[in-house]
Scaffold this motif. Structure first.
Motif, PDB file in Angstrom:
ATOM      1  N   TRP A  79       0.843  -1.201   0.000  1.00  0.00           N
ATOM      2  CA  TRP A  79       0.000   0.000   0.000  1.00  0.00           C
ATOM      3  C   TRP A  79       0.881   1.255   0.000  1.00  0.00           C
ATOM      4  O   TRP A  79       0.637   2.189  -0.771  1.00  0.00           O
ATOM      5  CB  TRP A  79      -0.922   0.005   1.213  1.00  0.00           C
ATOM      6  CG  TRP A  79      -1.686   1.287   1.357  1.00  0.00           C
ATOM      7  CD1 TRP A  79      -2.867   1.618   0.752  1.00  0.00           C
ATOM      8  CD2 TRP A  79      -1.319   2.424   2.151  1.00  0.00           C
ATOM      9  NE1 TRP A  79      -3.255   2.886   1.109  1.00  0.00           N
ATOM     10  CE2 TRP A  79      -2.322   3.403   1.968  1.00  0.00           C
ATOM     11  CE3 TRP A  79      -0.241   2.718   2.991  1.00  0.00           C
ATOM     12  CZ2 TRP A  79      -2.270   4.653   2.593  1.00  0.00           C
ATOM     13  CZ3 TRP A  79      -0.185   3.963   3.618  1.00  0.00           C
ATOM     14  CH2 TRP A  79      -1.196   4.904   3.421  1.00  0.00           C
ATOM     15  N   ASP A 142      -1.381  15.265   4.006  1.00  0.00           N
ATOM     16  CA  ASP A 142      -2.208  14.339   3.216  1.00  0.00           C
ATOM     17  C   ASP A 142      -1.744  12.896   3.387  1.00  0.00           C
ATOM     18  O   ASP A 142      -2.566  11.965   3.453  1.00  0.00           O
ATOM     19  CB  ASP A 142      -2.160  14.716   1.732  1.00  0.00           C
ATOM     20  CG  ASP A 142      -2.959  15.983   1.429  1.00  0.00           C
ATOM     21  OD1 ASP A 142      -3.824  16.348   2.261  1.00  0.00           O
ATOM     22  OD2 ASP A 142      -2.719  16.597   0.370  1.00  0.00           O
ATOM     23  N   LYS A 145      -2.962  11.667   6.766  1.00  0.00           N
ATOM     24  CA  LYS A 145      -4.390  11.324   6.708  1.00  0.00           C
ATOM     25  C   LYS A 145      -4.604   9.987   6.018  1.00  0.00           C
ATOM     26  O   LYS A 145      -5.438   9.182   6.444  1.00  0.00           O
ATOM     27  CB  LYS A 145      -5.160  12.429   5.972  1.00  0.00           C
ATOM     28  CG  LYS A 145      -5.276  13.733   6.738  1.00  0.00           C
ATOM     29  CD  LYS A 145      -6.027  14.772   5.915  1.00  0.00           C
ATOM     30  CE  LYS A 145      -6.179  16.084   6.678  1.00  0.00           C
ATOM     31  NZ  LYS A 145      -6.870  17.119   5.865  1.00  0.00           N
ATOM     32  N   ALA A 146      -3.832   9.743   4.948  1.00  0.00           N
ATOM     33  CA  ALA A 146      -3.949   8.475   4.231  1.00  0.00           C
ATOM     34  C   ALA A 146      -3.509   7.309   5.107  1.00  0.00           C
ATOM     35  O   ALA A 146      -4.120   6.233   5.090  1.00  0.00           O
ATOM     36  CB  ALA A 146      -3.116   8.526   2.942  1.00  0.00           C
ATOM     37  N   ILE A 148      -3.648   7.137   8.397  1.00  0.00           N
ATOM     38  CA  ILE A 148      -4.697   6.915   9.393  1.00  0.00           C
ATOM     39  C   ILE A 148      -5.869   6.169   8.774  1.00  0.00           C
ATOM     40  O   ILE A 148      -6.408   5.223   9.368  1.00  0.00           O
ATOM     41  CB  ILE A 148      -5.152   8.256   9.992  1.00  0.00           C
ATOM     42  CG1 ILE A 148      -4.028   8.858  10.841  1.00  0.00           C
ATOM     43  CG2 ILE A 148      -6.409   8.071  10.846  1.00  0.00           C
ATOM     44  CD1 ILE A 148      -4.279  10.287  11.263  1.00  0.00           C
ATOM     45  N   SER A 149      -6.259   6.568   7.559  1.00  0.00           N
ATOM     46  CA  SER A 149      -7.364   5.889   6.876  1.00  0.00           C
ATOM     47  C   SER A 149      -7.021   4.430   6.602  1.00  0.00           C
ATOM     48  O   SER A 149      -7.871   3.543   6.753  1.00  0.00           O
ATOM     49  CB  SER A 149      -7.693   6.603   5.562  1.00  0.00           C
ATOM     50  OG  SER A 149      -8.179   7.906   5.795  1.00  0.00           O
ATOM     51  N   TYR A 150      -5.770   4.167   6.202  1.00  0.00           N
ATOM     52  CA  TYR A 150      -5.354   2.788   5.950  1.00  0.00           C
ATOM     53  C   TYR A 150      -5.411   1.950   7.226  1.00  0.00           C
ATOM     54  O   TYR A 150      -5.900   0.810   7.219  1.00  0.00           O
ATOM     55  CB  TYR A 150      -3.936   2.752   5.367  1.00  0.00           C
ATOM     56  CG  TYR A 150      -3.421   1.341   5.213  1.00  0.00           C
ATOM     57  CD1 TYR A 150      -3.808   0.556   4.134  1.00  0.00           C
ATOM     58  CD2 TYR A 150      -2.592   0.775   6.184  1.00  0.00           C
ATOM     59  CE1 TYR A 150      -3.370  -0.756   4.005  1.00  0.00           C
ATOM     60  CE2 TYR A 150      -2.147  -0.532   6.058  1.00  0.00           C
ATOM     61  CZ  TYR A 150      -2.541  -1.297   4.974  1.00  0.00           C
ATOM     62  OH  TYR A 150      -2.113  -2.607   4.869  1.00  0.00           O
ATOM     63  N   LYS A 152      -7.261   2.384   9.773  1.00  0.00           N
ATOM     64  CA  LYS A 152      -8.652   2.171  10.177  1.00  0.00           C
ATOM     65  C   LYS A 152      -9.232   0.925   9.538  1.00  0.00           C
ATOM     66  O   LYS A 152      -9.988   0.191  10.189  1.00  0.00           O
ATOM     67  CB  LYS A 152      -9.506   3.389   9.788  1.00  0.00           C
ATOM     68  CG  LYS A 152      -9.360   4.588  10.692  1.00  0.00           C
ATOM     69  CD  LYS A 152     -10.271   5.718  10.213  1.00  0.00           C
ATOM     70  CE  LYS A 152     -10.146   6.953  11.088  1.00  0.00           C
ATOM     71  NZ  LYS A 152     -10.997   8.062  10.571  1.00  0.00           N
ATOM     72  N   ILE A 153      -8.880   0.674   8.265  1.00  0.00           N
ATOM     73  CA  ILE A 153      -9.477  -0.472   7.569  1.00  0.00           C
ATOM     74  C   ILE A 153      -8.576  -1.711   7.600  1.00  0.00           C
ATOM     75  O   ILE A 153      -8.887  -2.715   6.975  1.00  0.00           O
ATOM     76  CB  ILE A 153      -9.868  -0.107   6.119  1.00  0.00           C
ATOM     77  CG1 ILE A 153      -8.669   0.429   5.311  1.00  0.00           C
ATOM     78  CG2 ILE A 153     -10.974   0.925   6.110  1.00  0.00           C
ATOM     79  CD1 ILE A 153      -7.864  -0.561   4.588  1.00  0.00           C
ATOM     80  N   SER A 154      -7.476  -1.620   8.317  1.00  0.00           N
ATOM     81  CA  SER A 154      -6.600  -2.789   8.444  1.00  0.00           C
ATOM     82  C   SER A 154      -6.495  -3.193   9.918  1.00  0.00           C
ATOM     83  O   SER A 154      -7.352  -3.904  10.439  1.00  0.00           O
ATOM     84  CB  SER A 154      -5.235  -2.510   7.820  1.00  0.00           C
ATOM     85  OG  SER A 154      -4.645  -1.341   8.381  1.00  0.00           O
ATOM     86  N   GLN A 157      -9.577  -1.977  12.391  1.00  0.00           N
ATOM     87  CA  GLN A 157     -10.860  -2.615  12.112  1.00  0.00           C
ATOM     88  C   GLN A 157     -10.881  -4.063  12.590  1.00  0.00           C
ATOM     89  O   GLN A 157     -11.919  -4.589  12.975  1.00  0.00           O
ATOM     90  CB  GLN A 157     -11.167  -2.550  10.618  1.00  0.00           C
ATOM     91  CG  GLN A 157     -12.519  -3.156  10.247  1.00  0.00           C
ATOM     92  CD  GLN A 157     -12.833  -2.995   8.777  1.00  0.00           C
ATOM     93  OE1 GLN A 157     -12.221  -2.179   8.080  1.00  0.00           O
ATOM     94  NE2 GLN A 157     -13.770  -3.779   8.285  1.00  0.00           N
ATOM     95  N   PHE A 191      -7.295  -1.515  -1.161  1.00  0.00           N
ATOM     96  CA  PHE A 191      -6.916  -1.151   0.197  1.00  0.00           C
ATOM     97  C   PHE A 191      -5.924  -2.126   0.808  1.00  0.00           C
ATOM     98  O   PHE A 191      -5.471  -1.933   1.917  1.00  0.00           O
ATOM     99  CB  PHE A 191      -8.150  -1.092   1.093  1.00  0.00           C
ATOM    100  CG  PHE A 191      -9.119  -0.027   0.681  1.00  0.00           C
ATOM    101  CD1 PHE A 191      -8.777   1.315   0.771  1.00  0.00           C
ATOM    102  CD2 PHE A 191     -10.366  -0.353   0.197  1.00  0.00           C
ATOM    103  CE1 PHE A 191      -9.665   2.307   0.394  1.00  0.00           C
ATOM    104  CE2 PHE A 191     -11.258   0.635  -0.182  1.00  0.00           C
ATOM    105  CZ  PHE A 191     -10.912   1.961  -0.087  1.00  0.00           C
TER     106      PHE A 191
END
Length: 207
Positions: A79, A142, A145-146, A148-150, A152-154, A157, A191
């Motif tokens: 990723w 940026d 933020k990316a 943190i978003s990654y 969250k879904i890895s 989650q 993702f």
């Protein structure tokens, strides 16, 4: 005056905590820059083989834990590579992945507290001469933020799954065919590794 002094002291303590977290991440040097460079030259299969070697995973065909952890790091690296991170940023990101996993596995840190640790480490990104700098200022806002978003879904989650892997009282060893089936159920998506069928088979963990 007393309240003002107390506020300064509180901010100083917070800054010291952030510095400690950042030093802990970067001094681990989870993967060296030469290792990162070697990984960057590989396709996805090559990254998996290299990480298996670098992480000294010798029971990948029989250990469910090693299979899951390898995919955790492979998907994370791939990723970040797709995000066009520099070698230094790749090294920092992999250190973050390891830092959060070590918090879970050895310190038994709960999800909410691990998220706070991540926040401390990334504090001050994008702020010039910030006293809150967490030592990861080679990332842009940026990119932060990316990341943190990654996460969250890895990791975040599926936090209960990783807790189960590390804290289940018995050693989780499975035969080679079962590990192969697990890995076949981890298919690639934008993702990272899609784990839907694998996690649905472990839905008893979600309470």
């Amino acid at each position: 005056m007393a309240a003002k002094a107390k506020g300064k002291e509180s901010r100083k303590e917070e800054g010291q905590e952030q510095d400690t977290v950042a030093r802990e991440i970067m001094t681990w040097k989870f993967l060296s820059l030469p290792q990162i460079s070697a990984l960057s030259e590989q396709n996805i299969e090559g990254v998996q083989k290299k990480l298996e070697e670098f992480l000294n995973f010798r029971q990948i065909k029989t250990s469910l834990k090693e299979a899951v952890l390898l995919d955790y790091y492979v998907s994370g690296f791939w990723w970040a590579k797709e995000m066009d991170f520099t070698h230094l940023q790749l090294s920092g990101f992999m250190a973050i992945l390891n830092f959060l996993l070590e918090n879970l596995s050895t310190k038994h840190i709960m999800l909410e507290d691990n998220i706070k640790e991540l926040g401390r480490a990334m504090a001050g990104i994008g702020e010039s001469h910030s006293e809150k700098g967490g030592g990861l200022d080679f990332f842009s806002v940026d990119q932060a933020k990316a990341i943190i978003s990654y996460l969250k879904i890895s990791l975040f989650q599926h936090y209960k799954l990783y807790e189960y892997l590390f804290h289940n009282p018995r050693e989780e060893l499975v035969i080679g065919d079962e590990v192969s089936q697990v890995k076949e159920n981890w298919t690639w998506s934008v993702f990272g590794w899609e784990k839907s069928r694998f996690y649905s088979s472990l839905n008893f963990l979600w309470c």
